[in-house]
Design an enzyme around this catalytic site. Structure first.
Site, PDB file in Angstrom:
ATOM      1  N   LYS A  33       0.828  -1.210   0.000  1.00 54.12           N
ATOM      2  CA  LYS A  33       0.000   0.000   0.000  1.00 54.12           C
ATOM      3  C   LYS A  33       0.865   1.263   0.000  1.00 54.12           C
ATOM      4  CE  LYS A  33      -1.955  -0.771   4.000  1.00 54.12           C
ATOM      5  NZ  LYS A  33      -1.215  -1.985   4.441  1.00 54.12           N
ATOM      6  N   ARG A 113      -8.539   1.169  10.138  1.00 54.46           N
ATOM      7  CA  ARG A 113      -8.117  -0.194  10.437  1.00 54.46           C
ATOM      8  C   ARG A 113      -9.098  -0.918  11.346  1.00 54.46           C
ATOM      9  NH1 ARG A 113      -2.150   0.975   9.640  1.00 54.46           N
ATOM     10  NH2 ARG A 113      -1.016  -0.967   9.852  1.00 54.46           N
ATOM     11  N   ARG A 150      12.119  -5.312   4.379  1.00 56.21           N
ATOM     12  CA  ARG A 150      11.827  -3.904   4.077  1.00 56.21           C
ATOM     13  C   ARG A 150      12.837  -2.968   4.752  1.00 56.21           C
ATOM     14  NH1 ARG A 150       5.794  -1.753   4.868  1.00 56.21           N
ATOM     15  NH2 ARG A 150       6.085  -2.356   7.036  1.00 56.21           N
ATOM     16  N   ARG A 184      12.420  -1.037  10.326  1.00 56.54           N
ATOM     17  CA  ARG A 184      11.419  -0.684  11.327  1.00 56.54           C
ATOM     18  C   ARG A 184      11.409  -1.666  12.492  1.00 56.54           C
ATOM     19  NH1 ARG A 184       5.886   0.556   8.135  1.00 56.54           N
ATOM     20  NH2 ARG A 184       5.106  -0.449  10.017  1.00 56.54           N
ATOM     21  N   ARG A 195       1.000  -8.265  13.964  1.00 54.71           N
ATOM     22  CA  ARG A 195       0.333  -7.319  13.060  1.00 54.71           C
ATOM     23  C   ARG A 195      -0.571  -8.055  12.074  1.00 54.71           C
ATOM     24  NH1 ARG A 195       5.341  -4.781  10.724  1.00 54.71           N
ATOM     25  NH2 ARG A 195       4.015  -3.437   9.459  1.00 54.71           N
TER      26      ARG A 195
HETATM   27  P1  AMP Z   1       1.850   0.976   9.222  1.00 57.40           P
HETATM   28  O1  AMP Z   1       3.035   1.793   8.845  1.00 57.40           O
HETATM   29  O2  AMP Z   1       0.607   1.381   8.474  1.00 57.40           O
HETATM   30  O3  AMP Z   1       2.119  -0.504   9.122  1.00 57.40           O
HETATM   31  O4  AMP Z   1       1.536   1.295  10.752  1.00 57.40           O
HETATM   32  C1  AMP Z   1       2.482   0.995  11.748  1.00 57.40           C
HETATM   33  C2  AMP Z   1       1.825   0.918  13.103  1.00 57.40           C
HETATM   34  O5  AMP Z   1       1.218   2.177  13.432  1.00 57.40           O
HETATM   35  C3  AMP Z   1       0.699  -0.080  13.231  1.00 57.40           C
HETATM   36  O6  AMP Z   1       1.154  -1.398  13.479  1.00 57.40           O
HETATM   37  C4  AMP Z   1      -0.082   0.494  14.411  1.00 57.40           C
HETATM   38  O7  AMP Z   1       0.573   0.251  15.627  1.00 57.40           O
HETATM   39  C5  AMP Z   1       0.001   1.985  14.141  1.00 57.40           C
HETATM   40  N1  AMP Z   1      -1.109   2.440  13.278  1.00 57.40           N
HETATM   41  C6  AMP Z   1      -1.029   2.929  12.013  1.00 57.40           C
HETATM   42  N2  AMP Z   1      -2.244   3.232  11.539  1.00 57.40           N
HETATM   43  C7  AMP Z   1      -3.125   2.899  12.510  1.00 57.40           C
HETATM   44  C8  AMP Z   1      -4.548   2.938  12.619  1.00 57.40           C
HETATM   45  N3  AMP Z   1      -5.319   3.371  11.612  1.00 57.40           N
HETATM   46  N4  AMP Z   1      -5.103   2.507  13.775  1.00 57.40           N
HETATM   47  C9  AMP Z   1      -4.358   2.087  14.804  1.00 57.40           C
HETATM   48  N5  AMP Z   1      -3.027   2.000  14.755  1.00 57.40           N
HETATM   49  C10 AMP Z   1      -2.395   2.398  13.631  1.00 57.40           C
END
Ligand code: AMP
Length: 237
Positions: A33, A113, A150, A184, A195
């Site tokens: 994404k 989410r 990544r 990360r 996750r």
């Molecule tokens: P991502 O980079 O989108 O994989 O997000 C990394 C982390 O940020 C996730 O594993 C969550 O801990 C937090 N996070 C990002 N977006 C959300 C969301 N919409 N709701 C809750 N936690 C989020």
């Protein structure tokens, strides 16, 4: 036939046609994404890429109260609480209060989410509903490999993969040449597993939520980034 195919591609490859998009990219972590949203936002004028993960990581790095609250959840692979993230998104796209101005054209990457997040988004958009929800579909087995390889540029955020989209020969960023690439903290095996589980339990149900709205398009994300991008351009029209 080759020529006809070529013509078809040339006609369809135009990101500049994407205007006034209010889009959500939905899919498990590692589906691509962020990579696709980054490229689309670079190609389509005025289209903002809003990644809630990036916003939270910036807050963690800056040591803000939000960042301090979010860090523990993120490192454990859990979602941060709905009320925290909903406020953050409303601030960015507008509609969260009278003082904010609305962004015209955006992709939300990583939000919503959960069901409460999706409902809050609909509520804050009011009559201006979403124009597109793109669901990135992919086999879970592929994701662990994608996520563990990544590497993200510490300067410009460009996303690499050590095998599929490697940095330059000297290890620097392909996009801006910066030397430091980040692995990360939540792209480690235990957090990855968590996750993916959280995605299945809390985010995958959103597919049904959006299925009835007519804006949902599914995209086979288990292909090379270029092939995914070409189809993305089509579904974003
Ligand atoms: P991502 O980079 O989108 O994989 O997000 C990394 C982390 O940020 C996730 O594993 C969550 O801990 C937090 N996070 C990002 N977006 C959300 C969301 N919409 N709701 C809750 N936690 C989020």
């Amino acid at each position: 036939m080759g020529e006809a195919h070529h013509v078809t591609q040339a006609v369809h490859n135009d990101a500049t046609e994407i205007r006034g998009a209010r889009a959500v990219f939905l899919g498990p972590p590692g589906a691509g994404k962020g990579t696709q949203a980054q490229r689309l936002a670079a190609d389509a004028a005025g289209l903002a890429h809003l990644s809630t993960g990036d916003m939270l990581r910036a807050a963690v790095k800056a040591g803000t109260p939000l960042g301090q609250e979010a860090k523990g959840y993120m490192d454990a692979g859990k979602l941060v609480p709905d009320e925290v993230i909903i406020g953050l998104v409303q601030e960015r796209i507008g509609g969260g209060g009278e003082r904010t101005t609305r962004l015209e054209s955006w992709i939300l990457d990583g939000f919503p989410r959960t069901l409460p997040q999706a409902e809050a988004l609909d509520k804050s958009l009011g009559d201006e509903c979403l124009t597109r929800v793109v669901a990135f579909t992919i086999q879970p087995e592929v994701l662990v490999k994608r996520l563990s390889g990544r590497r993200t540029c510490a300067n410009c955020g460009h996303i690499h993969h050590i095998e599929f989209h490697p940095p330059k020969a000297d290890g620097s960023c392909r996009s801006c040449g910066h030397a430091e690439l980040l692995h990360r903290s939540d792209d480690q095996p235990e957090a990855i597993r968590k996750r993916l589980q959280v995605y299945e339990e809390q985010t995958a149900p959103l597919l049904d939520y959006y299925r009835g709205t007519g804006v949902l398009k599914e995209l086979d994300a288990d292909r090379a980034p270029e092939a995914v991008y070409q189809e993305l351009l089509q579904v974003m029209k």
